[in-house]
Design a protein around this motif. Structure first.
Motif, PDB file in Angstrom:
ATOM      1  N   HIS A  24       0.832  -1.196   0.000  1.00 47.79           N
ATOM      2  CA  HIS A  24       0.000   0.000   0.000  1.00 47.79           C
ATOM      3  C   HIS A  24       0.867   1.247   0.000  1.00 47.79           C
ATOM      4  CE1 HIS A  24      -2.420   3.202   1.952  1.00 47.79           C
ATOM      5  NE2 HIS A  24      -3.287   2.770   1.069  1.00 47.79           N
ATOM      6  N   THR A  25       0.611   2.143  -0.930  1.00 42.61           N
ATOM      7  CA  THR A  25       1.349   3.395  -0.977  1.00 42.61           C
ATOM      8  C   THR A  25       0.967   4.252   0.211  1.00 42.61           C
ATOM      9  OG1 THR A  25       1.355   3.322  -3.373  1.00 42.61           O
ATOM     10  CG2 THR A  25       1.836   5.446  -2.354  1.00 42.61           C
ATOM     11  N   PRO A  26       1.920   4.689   1.019  1.00 39.01           N
ATOM     12  CA  PRO A  26       1.584   5.425   2.239  1.00 39.01           C
ATOM     13  C   PRO A  26       0.992   6.790   1.943  1.00 39.01           C
ATOM     14  CG  PRO A  26       3.948   5.484   1.866  1.00 39.01           C
ATOM     15  CD  PRO A  26       3.366   4.536   0.848  1.00 39.01           C
ATOM     16  N   ASP A  27       0.223   7.267   2.901  1.00 35.42           N
ATOM     17  CA  ASP A  27      -0.339   8.599   2.847  1.00 35.42           C
ATOM     18  C   ASP A  27       0.713   9.566   3.363  1.00 35.42           C
ATOM     19  OD1 ASP A  27      -1.607  10.962   3.416  1.00 35.42           O
ATOM     20  OD2 ASP A  27      -3.387  10.052   4.296  1.00 35.42           O
ATOM     21  N   PRO A  28       1.298  10.414   2.518  1.00 31.59           N
ATOM     22  CA  PRO A  28       2.382  11.279   2.955  1.00 31.59           C
ATOM     23  C   PRO A  28       1.954  12.296   3.990  1.00 31.59           C
ATOM     24  CG  PRO A  28       1.619  11.906   0.771  1.00 31.59           C
ATOM     25  CD  PRO A  28       0.955  10.616   1.118  1.00 31.59           C
ATOM     26  N   ASP A  29       0.645  12.574   4.087  1.00 35.35           N
ATOM     27  CA  ASP A  29       0.165  13.531   5.065  1.00 35.35           C
ATOM     28  C   ASP A  29      -0.132  12.883   6.403  1.00 35.35           C
ATOM     29  OD1 ASP A  29       0.208  15.498   3.088  1.00 35.35           O
ATOM     30  OD2 ASP A  29      -1.759  14.891   2.372  1.00 35.35           O
ATOM     31  N   GLY A  30      -0.031  11.557   6.457  1.00 32.48           N
ATOM     32  CA  GLY A  30      -0.381  10.858   7.684  1.00 32.48           C
ATOM     33  C   GLY A  30      -1.863  10.530   7.665  1.00 32.48           C
ATOM     34  N   LEU A  31      -2.196   9.317   7.305  1.00 38.82           N
ATOM     35  CA  LEU A  31      -3.596   8.931   7.152  1.00 38.82           C
ATOM     36  C   LEU A  31      -4.370   9.057   8.447  1.00 38.82           C
ATOM     37  CD1 LEU A  31      -5.977   7.629   5.721  1.00 38.82           C
ATOM     38  CD2 LEU A  31      -4.948   5.408   6.169  1.00 38.82           C
ATOM     39  N   PHE A  32      -3.734   8.725   9.547  1.00 36.04           N
ATOM     40  CA  PHE A  32      -4.517   8.553  10.747  1.00 36.04           C
ATOM     41  C   PHE A  32      -4.428   9.718  11.717  1.00 36.04           C
ATOM     42  CE2 PHE A  32      -4.332   4.538   8.841  1.00 36.04           C
ATOM     43  CZ  PHE A  32      -5.598   4.052   9.029  1.00 36.04           C
ATOM     44  N   GLY A  33      -4.832  10.917  11.247  1.00 35.67           N
ATOM     45  CA  GLY A  33      -5.143  11.986  12.174  1.00 35.67           C
ATOM     46  C   GLY A  33      -6.408  11.553  12.885  1.00 35.67           C
ATOM     47  N   ILE A 242      -4.818   3.513  -9.083  1.00 36.69           N
ATOM     48  CA  ILE A 242      -3.438   3.438  -9.597  1.00 36.69           C
ATOM     49  C   ILE A 242      -2.421   3.696  -8.492  1.00 36.69           C
ATOM     50  CG2 ILE A 242      -1.760   4.555 -11.118  1.00 36.69           C
ATOM     51  CD1 ILE A 242      -3.589   2.830 -12.676  1.00 36.69           C
ATOM     52  N   GLY A 243      -2.726   4.657  -7.624  1.00 34.89           N
ATOM     53  CA  GLY A 243      -1.781   5.016  -6.571  1.00 34.89           C
ATOM     54  C   GLY A 243      -1.910   4.217  -5.301  1.00 34.89           C
ATOM     55  N   TYR A 244      -2.822   3.230  -5.244  1.00 32.58           N
ATOM     56  CA  TYR A 244      -3.012   2.467  -4.013  1.00 32.58           C
ATOM     57  C   TYR A 244      -1.856   1.507  -3.757  1.00 32.58           C
ATOM     58  CZ  TYR A 244      -5.822   0.574  -0.190  1.00 32.58           C
ATOM     59  OH  TYR A 244      -6.287   0.232   1.061  1.00 32.58           O
ATOM     60  N   SER A 245      -1.281   1.024  -4.835  1.00 28.39           N
ATOM     61  CA  SER A 245      -0.190   0.053  -4.740  1.00 28.39           C
ATOM     62  C   SER A 245       0.957   0.476  -5.648  1.00 28.39           C
ATOM     63  CB  SER A 245      -0.699  -1.337  -5.156  1.00 28.39           C
ATOM     64  OG  SER A 245       0.373  -2.223  -5.403  1.00 28.39           O
ATOM     65  N   GLU A 246       2.143   0.075  -5.286  1.00 26.43           N
ATOM     66  CA  GLU A 246       3.303   0.351  -6.130  1.00 26.43           C
ATOM     67  C   GLU A 246       3.212  -0.410  -7.453  1.00 26.43           C
ATOM     68  OE1 GLU A 246       6.748  -0.566  -3.840  1.00 26.43           O
ATOM     69  OE2 GLU A 246       6.589   1.249  -2.613  1.00 26.43           O
ATOM     70  N   ARG A 247       2.304  -1.356  -7.545  1.00 25.96           N
ATOM     71  CA  ARG A 247       2.137  -2.149  -8.763  1.00 25.96           C
ATOM     72  C   ARG A 247       1.284  -1.436  -9.808  1.00 25.96           C
ATOM     73  NH1 ARG A 247      -0.752  -6.696  -7.242  1.00 25.96           N
ATOM     74  NH2 ARG A 247      -0.246  -7.595  -9.259  1.00 25.96           N
ATOM     75  N   GLY A 248       0.670  -0.315  -9.423  1.00 26.37           N
ATOM     76  CA  GLY A 248      -0.031   0.527 -10.380  1.00 26.37           C
ATOM     77  C   GLY A 248      -1.125  -0.171 -11.165  1.00 26.37           C
ATOM     78  N   GLU A 254      -5.822  -6.596 -11.246  1.00 26.33           N
ATOM     79  CA  GLU A 254      -6.041  -7.686 -10.307  1.00 26.33           C
ATOM     80  C   GLU A 254      -7.332  -7.500  -9.526  1.00 26.33           C
ATOM     81  OE1 GLU A 254      -3.640  -8.855  -6.411  1.00 26.33           O
ATOM     82  OE2 GLU A 254      -2.570  -9.374  -8.246  1.00 26.33           O
ATOM     83  N   ILE A 255      -7.583  -6.283  -9.058  1.00 27.82           N
ATOM     84  CA  ILE A 255      -8.815  -5.998  -8.319  1.00 27.82           C
ATOM     85  C   ILE A 255     -10.032  -6.210  -9.217  1.00 27.82           C
ATOM     86  CG2 ILE A 255     -10.157  -4.191  -7.171  1.00 27.82           C
ATOM     87  CD1 ILE A 255      -7.835  -5.314  -5.509  1.00 27.82           C
ATOM     88  N   ARG A 256      -9.952  -5.759 -10.440  1.00 29.58           N
ATOM     89  CA  ARG A 256     -11.072  -5.962 -11.367  1.00 29.58           C
ATOM     90  C   ARG A 256     -11.294  -7.448 -11.638  1.00 29.58           C
ATOM     91  NH1 ARG A 256      -9.942  -0.915 -15.593  1.00 29.58           N
ATOM     92  NH2 ARG A 256     -11.454   0.519 -14.632  1.00 29.58           N
ATOM     93  N   SER A 257     -10.232  -8.215 -11.745  1.00 28.46           N
ATOM     94  CA  SER A 257     -10.363  -9.657 -11.959  1.00 28.46           C
ATOM     95  C   SER A 257     -11.050 -10.315 -10.766  1.00 28.46           C
ATOM     96  CB  SER A 257      -8.983 -10.286 -12.174  1.00 28.46           C
ATOM     97  OG  SER A 257      -8.413  -9.870 -13.401  1.00 28.46           O
ATOM     98  N   MET A 258     -10.703  -9.885  -9.575  1.00 23.95           N
ATOM     99  CA  MET A 258     -11.324 -10.457  -8.379  1.00 23.95           C
ATOM    100  C   MET A 258     -12.817 -10.130  -8.337  1.00 23.95           C
ATOM    101  SD  MET A 258      -8.428  -9.942  -5.419  1.00 23.95           S
ATOM    102  CE  MET A 258      -9.162 -11.126  -4.307  1.00 23.95           C
ATOM    103  N   ILE A 259     -13.171  -8.914  -8.746  1.00 21.83           N
ATOM    104  CA  ILE A 259     -14.588  -8.537  -8.780  1.00 21.83           C
ATOM    105  C   ILE A 259     -15.344  -9.424  -9.763  1.00 21.83           C
ATOM    106  CG2 ILE A 259     -16.204  -6.714  -9.452  1.00 21.83           C
ATOM    107  CD1 ILE A 259     -14.171  -4.675  -8.371  1.00 21.83           C
TER     108      ILE A 259
END
Length: 309
Positions: A24-33, A242-248, A254-259
């Protein structure tokens, strides 16, 4: 296997997916405020039902792949309906405020709180503030949530899922906020966030997609569907990951295939049928259902469907 799970298992083909573990691509702003995605105080939002606090079942106990998938989807889908219905109540309230000439102090406070939570920086009560909040305060299609949860948590069996109720690989950046990934690069400080329950993980995930700039494309797809009087499908929304994973793009495929392979569009249709044309009162009933099973697809066909009509 229960009658409910057996019935739902009929819609899933016998396809085994080993796909999971995308980084998972990290949230640079800090996801968990406030990564829990907790509700802001609102009188029209009923208290959460007790089952929203239930921990993740032991999905590794299922030896049959189809039964495991059915149990996984049956557990998560009611929590998705719960989270989405509460968002729709907030959305109705936002629309009501937009029609007012003047707002009370409490109404302004709620509006300011939503703007802060969803990272909308516009003048208070301005038309642009309402426009942007309406684009961000919205639901995520069940099929996308189910596919990503299965992918990121290895069907609910990963260490982060079982130890931290984290179904989506979401990161946090304060020491002790979660679980330290094995093999974390030297010098890195991120952890994989820990949630109080799987429901809270779903709420945090929805909030992430609704507010982070990385997922603007997803929100654009959703808004286009809204403009045409529809709820966007998971297949369509996946384009914005696209930005959720480094795999783009490979991750999106892959997610669409699973759906597709798991027939998850079924849940999108069920959710649309449940909330289409619903008023706030009906949404309040969904948002406070005393039994999670009554939120499953076709629950109304059963005599014990409970408090949803």
């Amino acid at each position: 296997m229960s009658v409910g799970i057996r019935a739902i298992s009929l819609v899933f083909p016998l396809v085994v997916f080993a796909f999971w573990g995308s980084i998972h691509t990290p949230d640079p702003d800090g996801l968990f405020g406030d990564g829990s995605g907790s509700d802001l105080v609102l009188s029209s939002l009923p208290p959460l039902p007790a089952w929203a606090g239930d921990e993740l079942p032991d999905f590794s106990s299922y030896r049959d792949t189809t039964e495991r998938k059915a149990a996984f989807f049956s557990f998560l889908y009611p929590r998705i309906v719960l989270a989405n219905s509460r968002i729709l109540i907030e959305r109705d309230y936002l629309d009501a405020l937009a029609q007012k000439d003047e707002l009370s102090k409490s109404e302004r406070s709620w509006l300011t709180g939503q703007a802060k939570r969803l990272r909308v920086e516009e003048a208070p009560t301005s038309p642009e503030l309402f426009k942007q909040l309406r684009q961000r305060l919205d639901v995520i299609s069940p099929s996308l949530i189910l596919a990503q949860a299965a992918n990121e948590s290895a069907w609910g069996t990963s260490r982060f899922a079982t130890k931290g109720n984290n179904l989506f690989g979401q990161w946090c950046f304060s020491k002790g906020c979660g679980l330290v990934p094995r093999g974390r690069v030297e010098g890195a400080t991120h952890e994989v966030a820990r949630f109080a329950s799987p429901y809270r993980s779903i709420r945090g995930y929805i909030q992430n997609l609704n507010r982070h700039p990385t997922y603007q494309a997803l929100r654009d797809v959703r808004q286009t569907a809204r403009d045409n009087g529809k709820l966007a499908s998971g297949i369509a929304l996946a384009a914005g990951l696209i930005g959720y994973s480094e795999r783009g793009e490979d991750y999106v495929k892959e997610i669409r295939s699973m759906i597709r392979y798991n027939n998850l569009a079924y849940f999108d249709k069920a959710f649309t049928a449940t909330v289409d044309g619903s008023n706030t009162k009906k949404l309040q009933t969904l948002a406070s259902a005393s039994k999670e099973r009554v939120l499953l697809p076709n629950a109304g066909d059963n005599d014990d469907s409970g408090d949803i009509h």
